[in-house]
Write a protein that holds these residues in place. Structure first.
Motif, PDB file in Angstrom:
ATOM      1  N   ALA A  90       8.152  -5.962  -6.576  1.00  0.00           N
ATOM      2  CA  ALA A  90       7.327  -5.090  -7.411  1.00  0.00           C
ATOM      3  C   ALA A  90       7.118  -3.742  -6.740  1.00  0.00           C
ATOM      4  N   SER A  91       6.872  -3.743  -5.449  1.00  0.00           N
ATOM      5  CA  SER A  91       6.685  -2.485  -4.720  1.00  0.00           C
ATOM      6  C   SER A  91       7.961  -1.659  -4.720  1.00  0.00           C
ATOM      7  N   PHE A  92       9.084  -2.299  -4.428  1.00  0.00           N
ATOM      8  CA  PHE A  92      10.343  -1.563  -4.385  1.00  0.00           C
ATOM      9  C   PHE A  92      10.795  -1.103  -5.771  1.00  0.00           C
ATOM     10  N   THR A  93      10.513  -1.885  -6.807  1.00  0.00           N
ATOM     11  CA  THR A  93      10.852  -1.467  -8.167  1.00  0.00           C
ATOM     12  C   THR A  93      10.049  -0.237  -8.568  1.00  0.00           C
ATOM     13  N   THR A  94       8.767  -0.234  -8.246  1.00  0.00           N
ATOM     14  CA  THR A  94       7.931   0.929  -8.543  1.00  0.00           C
ATOM     15  C   THR A  94       8.440   2.160  -7.813  1.00  0.00           C
ATOM     16  N   ALA A 104       0.824  -1.219   0.000  1.00  0.00           N
ATOM     17  CA  ALA A 104       0.000   0.000   0.000  1.00  0.00           C
ATOM     18  C   ALA A 104       0.852   1.259   0.000  1.00  0.00           C
ATOM     19  N   THR A 105       1.936   1.267   0.755  1.00  0.00           N
ATOM     20  CA  THR A 105       2.740   2.488   0.842  1.00  0.00           C
ATOM     21  C   THR A 105       3.739   2.596  -0.301  1.00  0.00           C
ATOM     22  N   ALA A 106       4.605   1.624  -0.413  1.00  0.00           N
ATOM     23  CA  ALA A 106       5.657   1.709  -1.428  1.00  0.00           C
ATOM     24  C   ALA A 106       5.112   1.508  -2.829  1.00  0.00           C
ATOM     25  N   GLY A 107       4.155   0.607  -2.997  1.00  0.00           N
ATOM     26  CA  GLY A 107       3.646   0.301  -4.329  1.00  0.00           C
ATOM     27  C   GLY A 107       2.591   1.267  -4.817  1.00  0.00           C
ATOM     28  N   ASP A 108       1.483   1.349  -4.099  1.00  0.00           N
ATOM     29  CA  ASP A 108       0.341   2.123  -4.580  1.00  0.00           C
ATOM     30  C   ASP A 108       0.608   3.623  -4.600  1.00  0.00           C
ATOM     31  N   VAL A 109       1.219   4.134  -3.564  1.00  0.00           N
ATOM     32  CA  VAL A 109       1.507   5.573  -3.523  1.00  0.00           C
ATOM     33  C   VAL A 109       2.528   5.942  -4.590  1.00  0.00           C
ATOM     34  N   ALA A 110       3.530   5.094  -4.784  1.00  0.00           N
ATOM     35  CA  ALA A 110       4.538   5.367  -5.810  1.00  0.00           C
ATOM     36  C   ALA A 110       3.926   5.358  -7.205  1.00  0.00           C
TER      37      ALA A 110
END
Length: 145
Positions: A127-131, A70-76
């Motif tokens: 995926a979250s960190f890549t985004t 939610a934080t790293a993926g969606d917000v990014a």
């Protein structure tokens, strides 16, 4: 499921010094995988739950993964879509906002994010960190140029 053998079982086995080493897949027994992904889960098992074996030992890793998604993926994704649309449609602010909102809605309704985003697969964290990395790199590149 495979997600158990990729993250939570490994973290719990190492944190609690249990005799489940024979259940670990070959990647973990032969030290092929990185421990970076299981470090938050290991920390939880070692210092917070103290290997109590409660229901929270099953739910906490998923809650941690969901928070990361939610934080790293969606917000990014939302920020990157808006920045990129603003750069492409630099003269039309309304269109840039519409494109960014559509991209964000598509991301939130994506079946991968809905099904795998909260699961403790290492690929969901990647995926979250890549985004997040693309967002930060794009922002850095824009400042340099």
């Amino acid at each position: 499921p495979d997600e158990t053998y990729q993250a939570t079982l490994v973290a719990q086995t190492h944190a609690c010094d249990t005799a489940k080493l024979n259940l670990l897949p070959w990647e973990w027994r032969n030290h092929v995988r990185s421990y970076a992904h299981i470090l938050p889960f290991y920390t939880y098992f070692k210092y917070i739950s103290e290997c109590s074996g409660s229901i929270f030992d099953e739910l906490a890793p998923r809650a941690m993964q969901s928070t990361l998604t939610a934080t790293a993926g969606d917000v990014a994704v939302a920020l990157y879509a808006y920045r990129h649309a603003k750069r492409v449609y630099e003269r039309d602010e309304a269109r840039a906002r519409a494109v960014a909102q559509t991209t964000f809605v598509c991301h939130l309704t994506c079946w991968f994010i809905a099904y795998c985003g909260q699961r403790t697969y290492s690929s969901a964290a990647e995926a979250s960190f890549t985004t997040l990395g693309v967002l930060l790199f794009d922002g850095l590149r824009a400042r340099v140029a």
